[in-house]
Design an enzyme around this catalytic site. Structure first.
Site, PDB file in Angstrom:
ATOM      1  N   ASP A   8      13.934  95.496 -10.556  1.00 19.27           N
ATOM      2  CA  ASP A   8      14.987  95.224  -9.567  1.00 19.27           C
ATOM      3  C   ASP A   8      14.378  94.856  -8.209  1.00 19.27           C
ATOM      4  O   ASP A   8      13.304  95.338  -7.848  1.00 19.27           O
ATOM      5  CB  ASP A   8      15.886  96.468  -9.433  1.00 19.27           C
ATOM      6  CG  ASP A   8      17.190  96.148  -8.724  1.00 19.27           C
ATOM      7  OD1 ASP A   8      17.615  94.978  -8.732  1.00 19.27           O
ATOM      8  OD2 ASP A   8      17.796  97.078  -8.158  1.00 19.27           O
ATOM      9  N   HIS A  25      13.516  85.430  -8.391  1.00 21.06           N
ATOM     10  CA  HIS A  25      13.431  85.617  -9.844  1.00 21.06           C
ATOM     11  C   HIS A  25      12.165  84.946 -10.400  1.00 21.06           C
ATOM     12  O   HIS A  25      11.535  85.467 -11.320  1.00 21.06           O
ATOM     13  CB  HIS A  25      14.672  85.047 -10.536  1.00 21.06           C
ATOM     14  CG  HIS A  25      15.938  85.777 -10.164  1.00 21.06           C
ATOM     15  ND1 HIS A  25      16.019  87.158 -10.155  1.00 21.06           N
ATOM     16  CD2 HIS A  25      17.161  85.331  -9.774  1.00 21.06           C
ATOM     17  CE1 HIS A  25      17.245  87.520  -9.781  1.00 21.06           C
ATOM     18  NE2 HIS A  25      17.950  86.433  -9.534  1.00 21.06           N
ATOM     19  N   LEU A 119       0.508  95.690 -28.179  1.00 23.13           N
ATOM     20  CA  LEU A 119       1.623  96.078 -27.314  1.00 23.13           C
ATOM     21  C   LEU A 119       2.926  95.548 -27.899  1.00 23.13           C
ATOM     22  O   LEU A 119       3.024  94.378 -28.247  1.00 23.13           O
ATOM     23  CB  LEU A 119       1.426  95.486 -25.902  1.00 23.13           C
ATOM     24  CG  LEU A 119       2.580  95.710 -24.915  1.00 23.13           C
ATOM     25  CD1 LEU A 119       2.672  97.175 -24.503  1.00 23.13           C
ATOM     26  CD2 LEU A 119       2.396  94.838 -23.666  1.00 23.13           C
TER      27      LEU A 119
HETATM   28  C1  IPE Z   1      19.799  96.187 -13.111  1.00 28.86           C
HETATM   29  O1  IPE Z   1      19.757  95.687 -11.828  1.00 28.86           O
HETATM   30  C2  IPE Z   1      19.604  95.096 -14.105  1.00 28.86           C
HETATM   31  C3  IPE Z   1      18.290  94.458 -14.110  1.00 28.86           C
HETATM   32  C4  IPE Z   1      17.267  94.783 -13.366  1.00 28.86           C
HETATM   33  C5  IPE Z   1      18.137  93.382 -15.048  1.00 28.86           C
HETATM   34  P1  IPE Z   1      21.093  95.342 -11.016  1.00 28.86           P
HETATM   35  O2  IPE Z   1      20.655  94.805  -9.702  1.00 28.86           O
HETATM   36  O3  IPE Z   1      21.973  94.474 -11.830  1.00 28.86           O
HETATM   37  O4  IPE Z   1      21.778  96.772 -10.878  1.00 28.86           O
HETATM   38  P2  IPE Z   1      22.830  97.327  -9.831  1.00 28.86           P
HETATM   39  O5  IPE Z   1      23.978  96.343  -9.767  1.00 28.86           O
HETATM   40  O6  IPE Z   1      22.136  97.426  -8.511  1.00 28.86           O
HETATM   41  O7  IPE Z   1      23.212  98.669 -10.357  1.00 28.86           O
HETATM   42  C1  IPE Z   2      16.660  92.077 -10.563  1.00 25.88           C
HETATM   43  O1  IPE Z   2      16.717  91.672  -9.243  1.00 25.88           O
HETATM   44  C2  IPE Z   2      16.823  90.934 -11.530  1.00 25.88           C
HETATM   45  C3  IPE Z   2      18.135  90.886 -12.182  1.00 25.88           C
HETATM   46  C4  IPE Z   2      19.062  91.801 -12.065  1.00 25.88           C
HETATM   47  C5  IPE Z   2      18.406  89.764 -13.017  1.00 25.88           C
HETATM   48  P1  IPE Z   2      18.107  91.482  -8.488  1.00 25.88           P
HETATM   49  O2  IPE Z   2      18.551  90.070  -8.670  1.00 25.88           O
HETATM   50  O3  IPE Z   2      19.090  92.513  -8.876  1.00 25.88           O
HETATM   51  O4  IPE Z   2      17.637  91.694  -6.993  1.00 25.88           O
HETATM   52  P2  IPE Z   2      18.409  92.475  -5.849  1.00 25.88           P
HETATM   53  O5  IPE Z   2      18.726  93.842  -6.356  1.00 25.88           O
HETATM   54  O6  IPE Z   2      19.637  91.675  -5.540  1.00 25.88           O
HETATM   55  O7  IPE Z   2      17.428  92.496  -4.719  1.00 25.88           O
HETATM   56 MG    MG Z   3      19.520  94.372  -8.160  1.00 26.82          MG
END
Ligand code: IPE
Ligand code: IPE
Ligand code: MG
Length: 232
Positions: A8, A25, A119
């Site tokens: 995240d 990303h 792995l």
């Molecule tokens: C969780 O992150 C999903 C992934 C990292 C793929 P999110 O950014 O979607 O989660 P919330 O919305 O903060 O809970």
């Molecule tokens: C995690 O990073 C990747 C996915 C959930 C696909 P985020 O896109 O949730 O990044 P933040 O949380 O908005 O910084």
């Molecule tokens: Mg996120």
């Protein structure tokens, strides 16, 4: 050891640099590659990574499409390297809603790397822990026996260490059953900045923890005095 990571913070990483979220990303995909490379050396045999949650469909269609394309590109570009390094790729989650080149890229990556033994890399795409449990129960019921072992077989091995980057302290519907006794480690590091030394630090912290699984510890616990009541 089975480690799982909620990757995240890509969006915030990009925002802080004045870049579009998709650039975050893309940088996140690099962090993923670094982490897979470092995992066996850190004693990790199974690594499950949260790449796209079933709730992430709620994001703008351009971001979703970009993520899907990035995942397909990543699988294509990493398959040869994984094959050479003994990494077996497996994608968990729903397949029926994935579009574009992703289903084909998944099928190729999985079949090409099926013999990998160093792995087991499980990438969660369109994944929901609650849906995974519901599906496992459905399958077990269909086979005539719903029991803990049957569900475990469907879902996968228990998680030993769960890491979440990006500073949030929640599971966001990831591996709910499998994390029953996982050690949870939360990092403020945004995922694109995560590197081998962060992984090693998390594994060190994991080994310093005492896992009890409900039993009593071999040595009496030392109660810290003067420590703040709430964990950070
Ligand atoms: C969780 O992150 C999903 C992934 C990292 C793929 P999110 O950014 O979607 O989660 P919330 O919305 O903060 O809970
Ligand atoms: C995690 O990073 C990747 C996915 C959930 C696909 P985020 O896109 O949730 O990044 P933040 O949380 O908005 O910084
Ligand atoms: Mg996120």
């Amino acid at each position: 050891m089975h480690a799982a990571i909620i990757m995240d913070g890509n969006g915030r990483w990009a925002l802080a640099r004045g870049l579009p979220r998709l650039a975050g990303h893309r940088a996140g995909a690099e962090a993923l590659r670094r982490t897979v490379e470092a995992a066996p050396g850190a004693g990790i045999g199974v690594l499950t990574l949260f790449a796209f949650s079933s709730d992430n469909w709620r994001r703008p269609p351009e971001e979703v499409a970009g993520l899907m394309q990035l995942l397909a590109e990543h699988l294509r570009s990493e398959t040869t390297r994984c094959l050479e390094n003994g990494v077996r790729i497996e994608v968990i989650g729903r397949r029926d809603r994935l579009g574009g080149e992703l289903p084909a890229a998944i099928a190729t990556a999985e079949s090409a790397t099926a013999a990998g033994e160093k792995l087991q890399l499980r990438i969660a795409v369109d994944y929901s822990g609650r849906d995974a449990i519901a599906e496992a129960v459905r399958q077990a019921a269909h086979a005539g026996l719903v029991c803990r072992e049957c569900l475990e077989e469907q879902l996968g091995p228990p998680v030993d260490l769960l890491i979440r980057t990006g500073g949030e302290q929640r599971l966001s519907d990831f591996l709910l059953w499998e994390c029953a006794y996982a050690e949870l480690i939360f990092s403020r590091r945004m995922w694109p900045d995560f590197d081998a030394s962060d992984l090693e630090a998390a594994v060190r912290q994991f080994h310093a923890r005492q896992r009890r699984f409900g039993a009593l510890p071999p040595l009496p616990a030392v109660v810290p005095t003067g420590a703040q009541a709430w964990l950070d």
